[in-house]
Design an enzyme around this catalytic site. Structure first.
Site, PDB file in Angstrom:
ATOM      1  CE  LYS A  26      -3.695  -0.522   2.511  1.00 46.63           C
ATOM      2  NZ  LYS A  26      -4.249  -0.740   3.875  1.00 46.63           N
ATOM      3  NE  ARG A  96      -5.200   3.470   3.914  1.00 43.25           N
ATOM      4  CZ  ARG A  96      -5.246   3.690   2.607  1.00 43.25           C
ATOM      5  NH1 ARG A  96      -4.600   4.729   2.076  1.00 43.25           N
ATOM      6  NH2 ARG A  96      -5.900   2.879   1.826  1.00 43.25           N
ATOM      7  N   GLY A 105      -8.467  -7.503   4.560  1.00 41.38           N
ATOM      8  CA  GLY A 105      -9.345  -7.615   5.719  1.00 41.38           C
ATOM      9  C   GLY A 105      -8.695  -8.216   6.955  1.00 41.38           C
ATOM     10  CG  MET A 107      -3.052  -7.124   9.487  1.00 44.74           C
ATOM     11  SD  MET A 107      -1.345  -6.895   9.128  1.00 44.74           S
ATOM     12  CE  MET A 107      -1.445  -6.363   7.479  1.00 44.74           C
ATOM     13  NE  ARG A 352      -5.982  -4.539  -3.379  1.00 48.22           N
ATOM     14  CZ  ARG A 352      -6.504  -4.584  -2.166  1.00 48.22           C
ATOM     15  NH1 ARG A 352      -5.724  -4.601  -1.122  1.00 48.22           N
ATOM     16  NH2 ARG A 352      -7.795  -4.610  -1.991  1.00 48.22           N
ATOM     17  CG  HIS A 468      -8.109 -45.838  -5.869  1.00 49.27           C
ATOM     18  ND1 HIS A 468      -9.185 -46.000  -6.719  1.00 49.27           N
ATOM     19  CD2 HIS A 468      -7.044 -46.402  -6.477  1.00 49.27           C
ATOM     20  CE1 HIS A 468      -8.787 -46.662  -7.797  1.00 49.27           C
ATOM     21  NE2 HIS A 468      -7.481 -46.919  -7.674  1.00 49.27           N
ATOM     22  CB  SER A 777      12.230 -41.671 -17.860  1.00 48.84           C
ATOM     23  OG  SER A 777      11.063 -41.075 -17.354  1.00 48.84           O
ATOM     24  CB  CYS A 844       7.697 -40.018 -16.325  1.00 51.13           C
ATOM     25  SG  CYS A 844       8.498 -41.345 -15.420  1.00 51.13           S
ATOM     26  CE1 TYR A 864       9.939 -37.565 -20.888  1.00 52.01           C
ATOM     27  CE2 TYR A 864      11.945 -37.662 -22.207  1.00 52.01           C
ATOM     28  CZ  TYR A 864      11.033 -38.271 -21.364  1.00 52.01           C
ATOM     29  OH  TYR A 864      11.203 -39.567 -20.993  1.00 52.01           O
TER      30      TYR A 864
HETATM   31  P1  ADP Z   1      -7.690  -2.190   3.843  1.00 51.48           P
HETATM   32  O1  ADP Z   1      -6.281  -2.628   3.642  1.00 51.48           O
HETATM   33  O2  ADP Z   1      -8.457  -3.074   4.762  1.00 51.48           O
HETATM   34  O3  ADP Z   1      -8.366  -1.909   2.546  1.00 51.48           O
HETATM   35  P2  ADP Z   1      -7.235   0.625   4.100  1.00 51.48           P
HETATM   36  O4  ADP Z   1      -6.011   1.080   4.784  1.00 51.48           O
HETATM   37  O5  ADP Z   1      -7.208   0.653   2.626  1.00 51.48           O
HETATM   38  O6  ADP Z   1      -7.598  -0.806   4.638  1.00 51.48           O
HETATM   39  O7  ADP Z   1      -8.432   1.494   4.613  1.00 51.48           O
HETATM   40  C1  ADP Z   1      -9.768   1.112   4.429  1.00 51.48           C
HETATM   41  C2  ADP Z   1     -10.582   2.245   3.907  1.00 51.48           C
HETATM   42  O8  ADP Z   1     -10.439   3.391   4.733  1.00 51.48           O
HETATM   43  C3  ADP Z   1     -10.161   2.729   2.545  1.00 51.48           C
HETATM   44  O9  ADP Z   1     -10.733   1.992   1.546  1.00 51.48           O
HETATM   45  C4  ADP Z   1     -10.670   4.150   2.531  1.00 51.48           C
HETATM   46  O10 ADP Z   1     -11.997   4.173   2.094  1.00 51.48           O
HETATM   47  C5  ADP Z   1     -10.584   4.552   3.969  1.00 51.48           C
HETATM   48  N1  ADP Z   1      -9.404   5.408   4.110  1.00 51.48           N
HETATM   49  C6  ADP Z   1      -8.133   5.055   4.282  1.00 51.48           C
HETATM   50  N2  ADP Z   1      -7.329   6.123   4.302  1.00 51.48           N
HETATM   51  C7  ADP Z   1      -8.118   7.211   4.139  1.00 51.48           C
HETATM   52  C8  ADP Z   1      -7.883   8.617   4.053  1.00 51.48           C
HETATM   53  N3  ADP Z   1      -6.659   9.117   4.120  1.00 51.48           N
HETATM   54  N4  ADP Z   1      -8.943   9.396   3.877  1.00 51.48           N
HETATM   55  C9  ADP Z   1     -10.179   8.880   3.761  1.00 51.48           C
HETATM   56  N5  ADP Z   1     -10.474   7.587   3.833  1.00 51.48           N
HETATM   57  C10 ADP Z   1      -9.451   6.751   4.015  1.00 51.48           C
HETATM   58 MG    MG Z   2      -7.725  -0.771   1.138  1.00 45.32          MG
END
Ligand code: ADP
Ligand code: MG
Ligand code: MG
Length: 890
Positions: A26, A96, A105, A107, A352, A468, A777, A844, A864
């Protein structure tokens, strides 16, 4: 000293996309987007190594790091013209997580950080919107309490529900500033009650709390489990991104959303995504409100009457479309993005490379070649070979409603429909009459093989992924569901009892071997598409591929399927099944039970025409290509009856005393058959068996050559050789027969005699064995067994434990053990070629279809790989990828 904090903002960044090992995915991509001049809220990334330092200090943030963070904060303050904790124009932050590999989802994230009883007033004043400020504050308290203080977010939701009910509101959007203010007081009271402490008012304390919590979420139970499942090292740690907030909840000109730059399930080139007006990011995932489509096209397709972003905010939409094109051109891949619109202004929050279905992956790769974004070689690298499996079988039309009557394990992919039968014989009969059937067994055994071949699909109520039925079905490419424990087979009455239904013989069912489901009746299917995008990718792969791909096939049907998938020869034809079917087992038993050589030869004379017919069929299908045939390998007692009941039956059929038969069975019993009287040892004890097989092969080769005009080159393979003298002995017999047959027919054909390298001794003495062997082989199944001293049939008792306890990473029977078994292969290849430099080398075992093992074979220069028919395309692609990535590494 290592730099711990990397800033980004205002078109500049200290990091780059390639720094993802340090900054996490990220953070690295936020930096990259910034450098591209895209609108990204300013911020900084704390490197992933700081996470380990945090744990090393007993979950504390080091003072040096705090100083660097404070400096990072100053850069954000400068870029935004706001101040963290200020009572006028306060800066709010998002904190984040962001690991090297995205762990969706798993962390935590905290938004709106920096709010307290004072800054909330300032924020409202500043924005001219008190409701927005209090909405943000309640969001912050709830998230912070959950992530940092460990209070379940559900108890906050209860309060909110109560409040809405009390005020008579249905939607959160109906709550006013003072309603939210009340919610905030209730939240804070709850925290005091539950934890006996106040919600922290000091923004810096909040910041340390959130950063610590993000570091700590790396070790949360769910993150640890996720890493185990995906083979992600625990030592990596997560980076932390601290970033200025932008607000999608600032009124009706604000919004937040997620999008893919192309459709992730079809691959179509059009923006695909969802958004919510007047909301923050977590609302989209939380499912409180139903998101709207970004494009008009998407809205129409989903049959929604709520406006698209395209209609609602055309300017922001247009900018978003441009940015998506720019990101794709830059990353040269389909992107998965997150964005927020604050009062009409678009902000990018994440990008990403997007997850996609195999079909979409194909289409996107091919389209991007046509769009000149990537090269053909890059397209070849984009497809994960193992996912091709999904494309090669018919699948159930995703639009149908599934009437599931049972579930089990998805043992062999693809879907199949047919009438149910309960025995292998019935399946064979049905095939002969052109009827499609699903073979139902509690579990299968080697005697069911012909029925498994004849059936469209196989369903068992017992057994696991390596039972099997599962192994054989995968090898044959027949869809299969195993261990459907929710169903019961009532053999006596020929009934299948499923969820809410009882079916009888002849009733139609459909099995979905990719999902492990059993469905009632016939279901519409989608046929595999081997041309189009798939064909183009495979064409590009074949152009760069160096190794040949052969198949392991014992029957003309398998060989035909494999040729359709692009097999360039047979790398392993096992001959034992040719002794099992129907009549033959009796003749085989006659041979084994014969008193002397004369008796044995008489029985073998009866087997000869049958074998010749088998080989003629195979050679006709494989005309013009090499075919490797392994001489009889298993110990003879496998062909004899086992239980007392069977002994009595067989004795009666053969007109002998049960006691005599039992005695013979006992005499042939072995303590460890895997290391017993098998392979070339049988050939040495009973050369007449080899002679019969060799004659069948040569006569068939001549017959097929006369018929097709394109001779195969039989490569006769002697199994389980450890000594050169063993091979000499057997080869002499084969050569003698070859001479005889060619003289009789008055025709010459080319053939080779070689050996399987499946014993460590053979690998070590390869230079000697190569004096007699014209090819090697690598039989990696047995070579793995004999190198590790682990019996494959018994390995399941402890290999999973080994994996769980971290003693061993991969099951060596699935992915080749490069270090040990691999070294023996390298040694044998090198020593063999020292003696005979044009020696043909192949593999093989099961590993021949495993992409990582194929890569190894390419690296050490084998000629091969050979694998089951349905893995042929996988091997073609994997072999091409190995060439490309090896070249890149040089
Ligand atoms: P995840 O990895 O679970 O997607 P993120 O770090 O991307 O977590 O954060 C989840 C959500 O929080 C993002 O999709 C975004 O909508 C919101 N978010 C994150 N950073 C900001 C920010 N700087 N301003 C506004 N919303 C944010
Ligand atoms: Mg995200
Ligand atoms: Mg073997």
């Amino acid at each position: 000293m290592t730099k711990l904090v990397y800033t980004f903002g205002n078109g500049q960044a200290e990091g780059r996309a390639r720094d993802h090992d340090v900054l996490g995915g990220k953070g690295a991509n936020l930096a990259e987007m910034c450098s591209l001049g895209l609108p990204v809220p300013p911020g900084f990334t704390i490197i992933a190594d700081a996470c380990s330092a945090y744990y090393a200090l007993g979950r504390r943030i080091d003072a040096g790091l705090k100083d660097e963070i404070r400096r990072g904060l100053e850069t954000i303050e400068k870029a935004t013209g706001r101040q963290f904790g200020a009572k006028d124009r306060p800066l709010l932050l998002s904190v984040r997580s962001g690991a090297r590999i995205s762990m969706p989802g798993m962390m935590d994230t905290v938004l709106n950080l920096g709010l307290n009883d004072e800054t909330v007033q300032a924020l409202g004043h500043d924005a001219g919107d008190a409701r927005f400020a209090w909405d943000s504050y309640r969001r912050f308290i709830q998230m912070y309490a959950d992530v940092v203080m460990g209070l379940d977010h559900e108890i906050f939701e209860e309060i909110l529900e109560d409040q809405k009910a009390r005020l008579g509101h249905e939607l959160e959007t109906e709550l006013t500033a003072s309603d939210w203010q009340q919610v905030v007081s209730l939240y804070k009271e709850l925290i005091e009650e539950e934890l006996g402490e106040e919600f922290p008012q000091d923004p810096e304390e909040q910041l340390w709390g959130a950063i610590g919590a993000v570091f700590a979420s790396w070790m949360s139970a769910r993150a640890v489990t996720y890493r185990q499942l995906h083979n992600i090292p625990g030592g990596w740690g997560t980076a932390v991104n601290v970033q200025a907030m932008v607000f999608g909840n600032l009124g009706n000109a604000s919004a937040t959303g997620v999008a893919f730059t192309r459709n992730p399930s079809t691959g179509e080139r059009s923006l695909y995504g969802e958004f919510l007006v007047n909301a923050q990011g977590e609302d989209v995932v939380a499912g409180i409100r139903t998101p709207q489509s970004i494009t008009e096209e998407g809205r129409i397709n989903s049959g929604s009457d709520r406006p698209s972003l395209e209609k609602l905010m055309p300017e922001a939409f247009e900018e978003l479309t441009h940015i998506c094109t720019e990101l794709e051109a830059h990353y040269r891949d389909m992107q998965d993005i997150e964005f927020t619109i604050e009062r009409g202004k678009l902000w990018m929050l994440q990008t990403r490379s997007g997850k996609r279905s195999t079909k979409a992956a194909m289409k996107i790769a091919v389209d991007m070649v046509d769009e000149k974004l990537i090269t053909e070689e890059q397209a070849v690298l984009r497809i994960e070979p193992s996912t091709l499996d999904q494309l090669l079988h018919p699948t159930i039309d995703p639009r149908v409603d599934r009437q599931v009557i049972g579930t089990g394990l998805p043992a062999s992919p693809g879907a199949a429909t047919g009438a149910i039968v309960f025995t292998a014989e019935e399946a064979v009969e049905a095939e002969e009459e052109g009827r499609k059937v699903i073979l139902l067994r509690v579990e299968t055994s080697p005697e069911d093989i012909h029925g498994m071949h004849a059936a469209e699909g196989i369903l068992t109520t017992r057994g696991g992924m390596t039972s099997h039925a599962a192994v054989v079905a995968r090898g044959m490419g027949v869809p299969c569901v195993v261990g459907a424990g929710t169903m019961r087979i009532d053999l006596r009455n020929e009934r299948l009892i499923g969820v809410g239904v009882t079916l009888k013989k002849g009733d139609i069912i459909t099995i979905d071997g990719s999902a492990g489901q059993v469905l009632r009746g016939e279901v519409p299917m989608i046929q595999p598409e081997l041309s189009g995008d798939f064909g183009r990718i495979m064409g590009w792969a074949d152009r760069v591929r160096r190794m040949t791909v052969r198949t392991n096939a014992d029957t003309p049907a398998d060989a035909r399927a494999a040729r359709a998938f692009g097999a360039e020869g047979i790398g392993l034809c096992r001959t034992e099944h040719m002794f099992f079917e129907g009549e033959r087992i009796h003749v085989m038993r006659e041979m084994i039970l014969a008193e002397d050589e004369k008796g044995r030869r008489a029985a073998l004379d009866k087997l000869l025409p049958m074998q010749r017919l088998d080989f003629t069929g195979l050679f006709t299908v494989m005309h013009g290509l090499p075919v490797t045939i392994r001489l009889l390998d298993p110990p003879l007692h496998e062909f004899l009856p086992k239980t007392e009941e069977e002994v009595v039956d067989v004795a009666a059929a053969m007109g002998m005393e049960a006691a005599a038969l039992r005695q013979r069975v006992d005499a042939l019993h072995e303590f460890n058959p895997m290391l017993g009287h098998r392979g070339c040892r049988l050939a040495i004890s009973h050369p007449e068996i080899v002679e019969m097989q060799a004659r069948a092969i040569f006569e068939a080769a001549i017959a097929a050559a006369q018929e097709t005009g394109a001779a195969v080159v039989p490569e006769i393979m002697v199994p389980l050789v450890g000594l050169r003298s063993e091979l000499d002995y057997v080869k002499e017999r084969i050569d003698a027969v070859a001479g005889e047959v060619m003289t009789e027919a008055g025709m010459k054909i080319d053939y080779l005699v070689g050996t399987m390298i499946e014993l460590p001794r053979a690998a070590l003495r390869a230079h000697k064995i190569a004096e007699a062997a014209e090819f090697f082989s690598f039989g990696t199944n047995d070579l793995t067994q004999t190198t590790f001293g682990i019996s494959r049939d018994d390995a399941s008792a402890f290999i999973p434990t080994y994996q769980r306890k971290g003693i061993i990473e991969h099951d060596p029977f699935i992915s080749l053990d490069f270090e040990g078994v691999g070294e023996l292969i390298s040694i044998a290849a090198e020593r063999g070629r020292r003696t005979r430099n044009d020696m043909k080398l192949g593999i093989c075992g099961e590993h021949g279809g495993d992409p990582a093992s194929i890569h190894f074979c390419e690296t050490i220069g084998l000629d091969y790989v050979s694998c089951s028919p349905f893995r042929v395309p996988i091997a073609r692609l994997a072999a091409a990828q190995a060439v490309i990535s090896n070249a890149q590494r040089r």
